[in-house]
Design an enzyme around this catalytic site. Structure first.
Site, PDB file in Angstrom:
ATOM      1  N   GLU A  91      26.107 -45.968   4.395  1.00  0.00           N
ATOM      2  CA  GLU A  91      25.283 -45.653   3.239  1.00  0.00           C
ATOM      3  C   GLU A  91      26.087 -45.669   1.937  1.00  0.00           C
ATOM      4  O   GLU A  91      27.260 -45.315   1.902  1.00  0.00           O
ATOM      5  CB  GLU A  91      24.636 -44.281   3.444  1.00  0.00           C
ATOM      6  CG  GLU A  91      23.646 -44.331   4.610  1.00  0.00           C
ATOM      7  CD  GLU A  91      22.918 -43.026   4.874  1.00  0.00           C
ATOM      8  OE1 GLU A  91      21.710 -43.089   5.109  1.00  0.00           O
ATOM      9  OE2 GLU A  91      23.538 -41.962   4.850  1.00  0.00           O
ATOM     10  N   CYS A 104      28.600 -43.904  -5.180  1.00  0.00           N
ATOM     11  CA  CYS A 104      29.356 -43.227  -4.122  1.00  0.00           C
ATOM     12  C   CYS A 104      29.461 -44.181  -2.933  1.00  0.00           C
ATOM     13  O   CYS A 104      28.461 -44.565  -2.338  1.00  0.00           O
ATOM     14  CB  CYS A 104      28.625 -41.940  -3.748  1.00  0.00           C
ATOM     15  SG  CYS A 104      29.477 -41.010  -2.471  1.00  0.00           S
ATOM     16  N   CYS A 111      33.453 -41.225  10.898  1.00  0.00           N
ATOM     17  CA  CYS A 111      34.701 -40.614  10.437  1.00  0.00           C
ATOM     18  C   CYS A 111      35.350 -39.929  11.614  1.00  0.00           C
ATOM     19  O   CYS A 111      34.663 -39.366  12.475  1.00  0.00           O
ATOM     20  CB  CYS A 111      34.416 -39.599   9.330  1.00  0.00           C
ATOM     21  SG  CYS A 111      35.926 -38.950   8.563  1.00  0.00           S
ATOM     22  N   CYS A 115      35.514 -32.786  10.327  1.00  0.00           N
ATOM     23  CA  CYS A 115      35.356 -31.582   9.521  1.00  0.00           C
ATOM     24  C   CYS A 115      34.085 -30.875  10.001  1.00  0.00           C
ATOM     25  O   CYS A 115      33.042 -31.505  10.207  1.00  0.00           O
ATOM     26  CB  CYS A 115      35.276 -31.919   8.036  1.00  0.00           C
ATOM     27  SG  CYS A 115      36.812 -32.629   7.410  1.00  0.00           S
ATOM     28  N   CYS A 118      30.433 -31.332   8.213  1.00  0.00           N
ATOM     29  CA  CYS A 118      30.067 -32.641   7.654  1.00  0.00           C
ATOM     30  C   CYS A 118      29.265 -33.450   8.663  1.00  0.00           C
ATOM     31  O   CYS A 118      29.680 -33.599   9.819  1.00  0.00           O
ATOM     32  CB  CYS A 118      31.329 -33.395   7.260  1.00  0.00           C
ATOM     33  SG  CYS A 118      30.990 -35.062   6.656  1.00  0.00           S
ATOM     34  N   CYS A 344      25.969 -34.808  -0.748  1.00  0.00           N
ATOM     35  CA  CYS A 344      27.297 -34.739  -0.116  1.00  0.00           C
ATOM     36  C   CYS A 344      27.184 -34.211   1.298  1.00  0.00           C
ATOM     37  O   CYS A 344      26.550 -33.201   1.539  1.00  0.00           O
ATOM     38  CB  CYS A 344      28.203 -33.763  -0.852  1.00  0.00           C
ATOM     39  SG  CYS A 344      28.417 -34.150  -2.545  1.00  0.00           S
TER      40      CYS A 344
HETATM   41  N1  SAH Z   1      36.797 -37.858   3.746  1.00  0.00           N
HETATM   42  C1  SAH Z   1      36.830 -37.694   2.318  1.00  0.00           C
HETATM   43  C2  SAH Z   1      35.611 -38.258   1.676  1.00  0.00           C
HETATM   44  C3  SAH Z   1      34.345 -37.481   1.913  1.00  0.00           C
HETATM   45  S1  SAH Z   1      33.854 -36.999   0.366  1.00  0.00           S
HETATM   46  C4  SAH Z   1      37.063 -36.231   1.980  1.00  0.00           C
HETATM   47  O1  SAH Z   1      37.097 -35.430   2.904  1.00  0.00           O
HETATM   48  O2  SAH Z   1      37.284 -35.904   0.825  1.00  0.00           O
HETATM   49  C5  SAH Z   1      32.556 -35.985   0.665  1.00  0.00           C
HETATM   50  C6  SAH Z   1      32.764 -34.554   0.166  1.00  0.00           C
HETATM   51  O3  SAH Z   1      31.627 -33.804   0.592  1.00  0.00           O
HETATM   52  C7  SAH Z   1      33.985 -33.907   0.798  1.00  0.00           C
HETATM   53  O4  SAH Z   1      34.560 -32.946  -0.048  1.00  0.00           O
HETATM   54  C8  SAH Z   1      33.339 -33.234   1.967  1.00  0.00           C
HETATM   55  O5  SAH Z   1      34.152 -32.229   2.508  1.00  0.00           O
HETATM   56  C9  SAH Z   1      32.063 -32.722   1.370  1.00  0.00           C
HETATM   57  N2  SAH Z   1      31.054 -32.387   2.369  1.00  0.00           N
HETATM   58  C10 SAH Z   1      30.990 -32.805   3.640  1.00  0.00           C
HETATM   59  N3  SAH Z   1      29.917 -32.274   4.253  1.00  0.00           N
HETATM   60  C11 SAH Z   1      29.291 -31.520   3.337  1.00  0.00           C
HETATM   61  C12 SAH Z   1      28.078 -30.743   3.356  1.00  0.00           C
HETATM   62  N4  SAH Z   1      27.321 -30.681   4.443  1.00  0.00           N
HETATM   63  N5  SAH Z   1      27.724 -30.133   2.228  1.00  0.00           N
HETATM   64  C13 SAH Z   1      28.462 -30.245   1.104  1.00  0.00           C
HETATM   65  N6  SAH Z   1      29.586 -30.963   1.020  1.00  0.00           N
HETATM   66  C14 SAH Z   1      30.006 -31.593   2.125  1.00  0.00           C
END
Ligand code: SAH
Length: 375
Positions: A91, A104, A111, A115, A118, A344
């Site tokens: 996406e 974005c 991935c 985390c 996520c 996000c």
């Molecule tokens: N892998 C990279 C790029 C992902 S960026 C990174 O970790 O930075 C996406 C951002 O959204 C990251 O800061 C991630 O931690 C955050 N994110 C992931 N899941 C989320 C959620 N459910 N709600 C809000 N932010 C989230």
């Protein structure tokens, strides 16, 4: 196999042209047609010699991504689901704002970092995107937004896409080479001509790759922090076990020596009763004291069976206030496009998990709406 010219950065394209006995300026011309004008048909590259056009058409192609869905949210956020073959899709999200437009971009199919909060992480990992698939997202969005320039027309017009963030699916620094080639195209004046300040790589903290990026293409950097202590971060961002906070903070300081901005952006997802207390905010101040930084607080965006909750607005405000009282700029990221699962952490795409690690037993994964692709 036919070569896809979207796979080359400027240097790579020049080398490929040189290998065919063509001059560097020919490569520049084609680069400009492809990226500035969004052209994918060699025949329409009118200032390229006819004979060269024909030879390119027989040996090469300009193959952008195949869109399988295009959704627009109530707030104007637009999301494309792009086919990347073998039943996988990633996406890309366009976020229009009053004075800028941000794209974005995803860097991987799924991935591998897992985390805890996520949704992309829940899908598992399939593969890295190629350079063509990464830059192809910008190429495609520009075309769809009618933002490609006309040949011969100056650069005075407003750009629809003024900023690019690698904050979509995947960990960009885990796909280093292809991401760097795509970044170089974003910055190249013959391609997208964005300044280094307007291109942001977001990382969960891959320390060695942060150092390489600093030396090779120091664009703006966002670091996903999410916890003030190693004990908590080990759980939320398992990569922390490899590169703990002290090492990460040191890498941020090194990055700043060459960064286009004089601060690192720390992203911090706020999870109710997990990392959103006043004590957490204060611990965060202590942790980041030696790193010039701004905070981008992201109230958790829920997805099915996540096991986490978004804190109340009051609690978010209080967290922000503690940082601000210490003279640290802290913004709360506005949720955009959540009605189309474009916010996000909600990007799920369609990922055939090849890591075969399965789903953590404590959480049962329910496919999201956006994963139901109609081909
Ligand atoms: N892998 C990279 C790029 C992902 S960026 C990174 O970790 O930075 C996406 C951002 O959204 C990251 O800061 C991630 O931690 C955050 N994110 C992931 N899941 C989320 C959620 N459910 N709600 C809000 N932010 C989230």
């Amino acid at each position: 196999m036919t070569v896809n010219l979207l796979d080359f950065d400027a240097e790579g394209l020049a080398a490929w042209f040189a290998g065919r006995g063509e001059k560097p300026f020919r490569a520049r011309q084609v680069l400009r047609w492809m990226h500035r004008f969004g052209e994918d048909d060699f025949e329409r590259m009118t200032d390229v010699a006819k004979i060269l056009r024909a030879s390119l058409a027989s040996d090469a192609e300009i193959r952008g991504p195949i869109p399988v869905r295009d959704t627009v949210a109530a707030d104007g956020t637009r999301k494309w689901l792009l086919d990347v073959g073998a039943d996988n899709a990633v996406e890309t999200v366009f976020i229009p704002e009053a004075n800028r437009g941000t794209l974005c971009v995803s860097s991987q199919v799924g991935c591998a970092l897992e985390c805890a909060f996520c949704s992309t992480g829940r899908q598992g990992f399939n593969r890295n995107l190629t350079t063509a698939e990464i830059i192809g997202q910008l190429w495609h969005a520009n075309r769809m937004l009618g933002a490609v320039k006309q040949p011969g027309v100056g650069d005075s017009g407003e750009r629809m896409i003024s900023n690019v963030v690698l904050m979509g699916m995947g960990e960009p620094l885990a796909n280093y080479d292809n991401v760097v080639a795509a970044l170089k195209l974003m910055l190249d004046d013959n391609a997208y001509g964005l300044s280094r300040r307007r291109v942001t790589v977001s990382t969960a903290g891959m320390v060695p790759a942060m150092d390489r990026l600093r030396d090779e293409v120091p664009v703006a950097l966002a670091v996903s922090l999410h916890a003030p202590t190693d004990a908590l971060r080990d759980k939320l961002v398992p990569l922390n076990r490899k590169y703990p906070l002290a090492e990460l903070m040191a890498a941020c300081r090194r990055y700043l020596e060459k960064a286009p901005r004089d601060f690192i952006t720390f992203e911090y997802v706020l999870l109710a009763d997990v990392n959103d207390s006043e004590a957490d905010a204060r611990a965060l101040l202590a942790l980041t004291r030696s790193v010039p930084c701004k905070f981008n607080l992201i109230p958790f965006n829920p997805f099915p069976d996540s096991g986490y909750r978004r804190p109340s607005a009051e609690r978010v405000r209080r967290f922000q206030e503690i940082l601000m009282n210490a003279e640290i700029v802290a913004t709360v990221r506005k949720t955009r496009g959540d009605d189309i699962d474009a916010a996000c952490g909600q990007l799920a795409g369609q990922v055939k998990d090849k890591s075969r690690r399965g789903v953590p037993s404590r959480l049962t994964f329910a496919p999201k709406r956006s994963a139901e692709v109609s081909w």
